[in-house]
Scaffold this active site. Structure first.
Site, mmCIF file in Angstrom:
data_model
loop_
_atom_site.group_PDB
_atom_site.id
_atom_site.type_symbol
_atom_site.label_atom_id
_atom_site.label_comp_id
_atom_site.label_asym_id
_atom_site.label_seq_id
_atom_site.Cartn_x
_atom_site.Cartn_y
_atom_site.Cartn_z
ATOM 1 N N HIS A 73 -1.053 95.540 -9.015
ATOM 2 C CA HIS A 73 -0.969 96.727 -8.523
ATOM 3 C C HIS A 73 -0.400 97.684 -9.787
ATOM 4 O O HIS A 73 -0.950 98.945 -10.041
ATOM 5 C CB HIS A 73 0.062 96.887 -7.408
ATOM 6 C CG HIS A 73 -0.435 96.451 -6.174
ATOM 7 N ND1 HIS A 73 0.196 96.335 -5.181
ATOM 8 C CD2 HIS A 73 -1.875 96.226 -5.915
ATOM 9 C CE1 HIS A 73 -0.820 95.901 -4.168
ATOM 10 N NE2 HIS A 73 -1.966 96.047 -4.507
ATOM 11 N N GLU A 97 21.141 74.650 -8.541
ATOM 12 C CA GLU A 97 20.089 75.711 -8.955
ATOM 13 C C GLU A 97 19.800 77.036 -8.282
ATOM 14 O O GLU A 97 19.614 76.873 -7.124
ATOM 15 C CB GLU A 97 18.566 74.904 -9.033
ATOM 16 C CG GLU A 97 18.897 73.751 -9.805
ATOM 17 C CD GLU A 97 19.042 73.836 -11.282
ATOM 18 O OE1 GLU A 97 18.204 74.798 -11.759
ATOM 19 O OE2 GLU A 97 19.837 73.040 -11.789
ATOM 20 N N LYS A 114 12.019 53.885 -5.614
ATOM 21 C CA LYS A 114 12.493 54.794 -6.657
ATOM 22 C C LYS A 114 11.391 54.706 -7.825
ATOM 23 O O LYS A 114 12.172 55.072 -8.987
ATOM 24 C CB LYS A 114 14.129 54.329 -7.119
ATOM 25 C CG LYS A 114 14.847 54.427 -6.032
ATOM 26 C CD LYS A 114 16.271 53.672 -6.178
ATOM 27 C CE LYS A 114 17.195 53.938 -4.929
ATOM 28 N NZ LYS A 114 18.294 53.168 -5.039
ATOM 29 N N ASP A 125 20.369 58.840 -0.876
ATOM 30 C CA ASP A 125 20.545 58.266 -2.214
ATOM 31 C C ASP A 125 19.601 59.012 -2.889
ATOM 32 O O ASP A 125 18.424 59.292 -2.678
ATOM 33 C CB ASP A 125 19.687 56.868 -1.937
ATOM 34 C CG ASP A 125 19.700 56.024 -3.390
ATOM 35 O OD1 ASP A 125 19.951 56.591 -4.576
ATOM 36 O OD2 ASP A 125 19.612 54.815 -3.306
#
Lengths: 415, 415, 415, 415
Positions: free
Chosen positions: D410, D111, D240, D315
């Site tokens: 702004h 990514e 998990k 993991d």
């Protein structure tokens, strides 16, 4: 005459209408009425005032049975009372850790069908020979939050707490004749340190006791460590919020009730076979609650908890945690097994609303009013009866859902 | 004489003591008493019976002000009533969507300090010029669960539902003169299909209306698709369980109240600067609740919700969802902004417990009894007042926590 | 020479060792290496530098197969690559909405037994004639948070949004050739307004597309209403956090896979009868997860999701939401039904890591590389295969748990 | 020739194309290839087979750097490897409990912008003089579920467990040379008893160690009590799945990192004043996450956790729990305080994927490869560095959100 705390002295100003006028004239305020009259007259004055201001009629609210003077610890700005219909379910035979034998369960509610539903469940449990129930943990908690400079300091505070439990216990228990500090668990979030104090509060629900004791212990923490108290409750308690920490670790009483019901009884009284009831429980209470990301995996535990809490003078806002319940149902050989596990049922048989006349009578019906022998036994028994009542409610509603669908299925097939 | 519903016919058997004996003799059962006497006598008989069986004295419970015959829709196996002390907080000036002006808030509770705390918060809000409040969503939901063969069939059922909303609306609305079906959202878990029906139930809390309408719509689903109804409620509703689906999507009224308080008012009345109050809110209501994995991010919203629900005849078990509240506090230029957002406040001003005498009087105090104009306006107003009351409770408690620690800090510094 | 974007111009300075020295001398910084050399040389220089600074040997990291220049969209400060072992499970026969027939599932992992476990589950599914799978919802979301003055203003913004969906759609879709804005859902917390934008992003996972489109739509909201954007993501999206909003409403693909397995197949291949497997699922995945206050009601869905994500170039951080899965198991007549419902599986077959050589090859094995026909079909197919793979993993692990306990029970009985 | 475990013996059948054909001919199955060839040849054969069956080209997947024979504990049905680009952020100065000084953090990701973002945050932390970090709890857990007859029996099992911790410790520790059983916590749901075993697993992430030790302890429970083991993992571990029990009580390492940054540094490097960054944190990470009913109260902790996990051989499926993080930000006098608290970061520096060449090199960069001195110190250090890296990621993203809105504000003002 100058002693504003003695209602007897206020005879001269105790005319409610006159008192109400003096409030309207700005002479004093609504909550200051108790300084100028006995509580009953003050309440009457408030009713007059509200009637004048809002056009409401407060006759029924004013028709209460308790002694206004006795409600000082329960309410301020007294107006009168709300009357909630009370019904009864049972008898409910229970083999518990603190209760043994049959009990009638008073339930206060305005929702039709609830008492009937629980009552039907009690019948099922009776036909099955009774329910079992056990309080497996009892711990009232209060968790102050402290500010520290950063995680380095947090580590040192946690270390200090772990090494000075006895010091904290002494400070906490110096404030109470009954409560015992059982554990202190530290949690750290950045520069906030939370200490979850857990107490055995015997027959009291125990929030006040826990708060006062924790205040004393917190002062020691502030004195001996760099931690500064930010709030005496830091929401890890967790009081009156639906929090997983209660569902996991418990608060008040963690109590389980269960029953094994012969298949024939199930079919006769719930009009559905065990497998149909198990299916409703799985799809509704397990899969549905899972999909809803719920902390409650049950059908209507909150209904029973709320109605029993109201009847027996418990704190109605703590129904929130009482709803952290898991219902399990399984088909056994020629029988149906069902259980309700309530993780955080906060109940007491002394203090709070338990001493009011109607609530006290309800506790008498259960045979658990006042302090137990040994201390804690009455509150344990109350928890076990409520759990068994919740179980009755689950059985009844699961049965109703299962049987109505079976009925509808038959109807469809009949066409 | 054969009409068991007419109390007038039971004059001859209406002696409570005799009735109680007949139950003890096994002639009929506790809940069958209503078939043999008017409700008041039946209740008296039950009290006799319980007094005999448990040794309890039920005089106070028997001293209720409502007409027993009028509680048929509220309770079964009537014993009498529990009386919960009712106080009042306010006045509370509110600029709402459905309410405008000052309101007194009746609160029924047994927990001391609560009414005083809310009352103090009302004073802060008054000094700040009043609170704002808005109902942003209104939707009573019911979510049946259906069984299908598997995910292929689930897809077809979902597809059918998406394409036949009008059919479902017609079926649902055929059962009600007021309710409107606004949306139906399908959820699938394996071979279970849940349909969350959302209704505008106007001034009714609406559970019964929603249940009946959903029953009708479910029959259409069963007829037109392969789906088989397993339970009329599949817990995605979610009723009386602390579920995220309500916190996210709302149930009943989603209502927000807020206020901007000049810093001087904060300091004078809450005895702490805005920054101290914001810090308590952050560490307790945000970080503490986050660490507790809570669905409630507030200080005591449930206290106010429970007390207002009791006073006004709402369903006490729905305090569970009412506690899904988020409190925000921020320091603004010379002011403190505070808000409470209640995602799932289920309230009504018609039906349920709202018609009982004391509850009806409490609604009159609020000026929201009965149906609103337009329909729904009264229940909206009630929701907005409760939200503003919850805001008052938050301000008061946050202020108390902040100021007591400041005081303790000063004390320590003074040493 | 002044065009820092053209690697060809950097030939004269592309000696890694010399580059590393220039960084050490402070001439430029680690991330500025790409301005002074092609990406491969810059990566080599970084490895030299780290080897010198840390004593590490980075030979293996430097042995990557992709073209460094092609990773500009994937990583900065490139060092090389980590190599994660890839295995394969299958074939897995699937009857899906977007996929039909047998598929091999590549899985990248470092955890022994995972691929073998999934492979065993695939064998069970094959023996049962295949799994079904369906994508039931597809929606990538982004939820900016805006500041308003208070709840009154919040109501007006929400109103505006509800009345101007078309305006928002146009603004959002002006930024993308593929994405479609499907819905916008407003949520209010005090003076914060969150707008959850939901997109159909076809074969892209779609976070970038959704972010850019939402930025454009947010500018319209800011221009047309008093709302001021505070953050383009306000965490109601919810990206990479375990949030109930995703578990309830979905994100990315909501996908379900299921299978009905003959009892004989279950017993032969999983060495346990259907009832034993159902019991493990109930006690572990339903009751255990409920007691843990979990958003995941499954055995090991995250294992399969993570390994498939790694193999196919998905975003590994989105395994977090992928774990919002519910596994259901039920005993049917001479068969076992099992399903896995993944609420928020964010996958794409274009963009992100999908174009890297090894990841692209893995997608080719699945036959879903690049854009689908119709658009979205490939990402749907990928979601369905992963769901079926997760189902295989569940069956295998539930079977292993059930059979090992049965074995141990037999052992005990044998004594 | 009969020793299928010795690859050297398989020389005669190690031609991948021939092997692939034998599989296609049904002579043996995909996963049996390892019985007929060395692992590298078997992997090559699988690639041939998949290329033939799917048309995919698996050249890149086949170009891995590790020794196939060394991955036996990491993967089955080996195909080759996926290559994930690895970048580096830092240096990051940390004052930790187990790490002290500057560290470079390797991050593997596909990514774009992630490494740059973390790197920018590292720059902020450097300019602030470094971050602090502490592991406050370390406990790998495994929680089997047992079946009992009912709550009465459940109580007796819980009692037995409380009185026989030493017996359980001995049984558990007999299976491991490093691990220590630290606590056992019982939970009861109806007729299910869950025992959460907590271990100190030193430098190993410890799931395998905990599982084996718990198996041994469970056998004792089965032998000595009426409880019957249903599943060695009952999901109260929780492994998990995004579960509150981990967020509250922790799993693996509970670690906090924080930093105090001078206001001038904040403004110069994050282009926004401290108050703007605090506002983004409050509205997004606190209010937004609260409204989403999330267990994660952070901006992008999962991004850093996932990338660091991939780089260092952790993991990847445990990123799920790693995302249970709370970010706090507060404005202090002329400074900004920020922290990240990760409740359940499961990491190890021995075992699992840590021994693979590229992952091992990444650990060397951090200086934490292999066993620590004292045992556990390396895994603690890794946890502290990841926490500090997550803190860098939070600062960078919060700053980016705050500054981009300021910029846009702004711009609007400029018009």
């Amino acid at each position: 005459m100058t002693d504003v705390d003695d209602p007897a002295d206020h005879g001269d100003v105790a005319d409610p209408t006159e008192l109400a006028e003096r409030v309207r004239d700005g002479e004093f305020r609504l909550h200051e009425l108790d300084d100028h009259a006995d509580r009953a007259s003050a309440a009457a004055a408030r009713r007059r005032l509200l009637e004048a201001e809002t056009g409401a009629d407060l006759d029924a609210v004013g028709g209460y049975a308790f002694d206004a003077a006795d409600t000082e610890g329960n309410v301020e700005n007294l107006l009168g009372a709300v009357q909630v219909p009370m019904g009864v379910a049972g008898p409910l035979p229970i083999d518990g850790g603190a209760v043994s034998g049959e009990r009638y369960l008073p339930l206060a509610t305005t929702e039709g069908a609830l008492v009937a539903s629980v009552n039907r469940g009690c019948g099922v449990i009776r036909a099955a020979g009774g329910a079992s129930a056990r309080v497996l943990k009892s711990r009232m908690t209060r968790a102050p939050v402290f500010r520290v400079a950063g995680v380095g300091e947090a580590e040192r505070v946690v270390e200090w707490v772990r090494n000075h439990r006895e010091t904290l216990r002494e400070a906490a228990e110096s404030t109470t004749s009954h409560g015992e500090l059982v554990d202190v668990t530290p949690y750290v979030v950045g520069d906030s340190v939370f200490l979850r104090f857990g107490y055995d509060t015997k027959d009291a629900m125990g929030m006040n006791m826990a708060t006062i004791a924790t205040q004393a212990a917190s002062e020691v923490v502030e004195r001996e460590t760099p931690a500064a108290l930010v709030a005496l409750s830091g929401n890890l308690c967790t009081d009156k919020k639906p929090a997983a920490i209660n569902a996991v670790e418990g608060r008040g009483r963690s109590v389980v009730a269960d029953v094994e019901i012969p298949a024939a009884v199930v079919e006769e009284r719930l009009h559905a076979p065990p497998a149909a009831i198990a299916e409703v429980n799985t799809r509704k209470n397990h899969l549905g609650s899972a999909k809803a990301s719920s902390l409650g995996f049950n059908a209507q535990a909150a209904n029973v908890v709320a109605a029993a809490f109201l009847a027996t003078g418990q704190d109605a806002a703590q129904v929130v945690e009482g709803a952290n319940a898991i219902t399990s149902v399984e088909v056994r050989k020629r029988a149906l097994y069902a259980s309700v596990s309530l993780a955080s049922l906060e109940v007491g048989t002394v203090g709070g609303g338990t001493t009011l006349p109607t609530q006290s009578e309800a506790l008498s019906v259960l045979g658990v009013g006042g302090g137990g022998d040994p201390p804690g036994a009455n509150a344990d028994a109350l928890a076990e009866v409520i759990a068994a009542g919740a179980l009755a409610g689950e059985l009844s509603l699961l049965g109703a859902l299962a049987s109505s669908n079976l009925a509808s299925a038959h109807e469809q097939l009949g066409r």
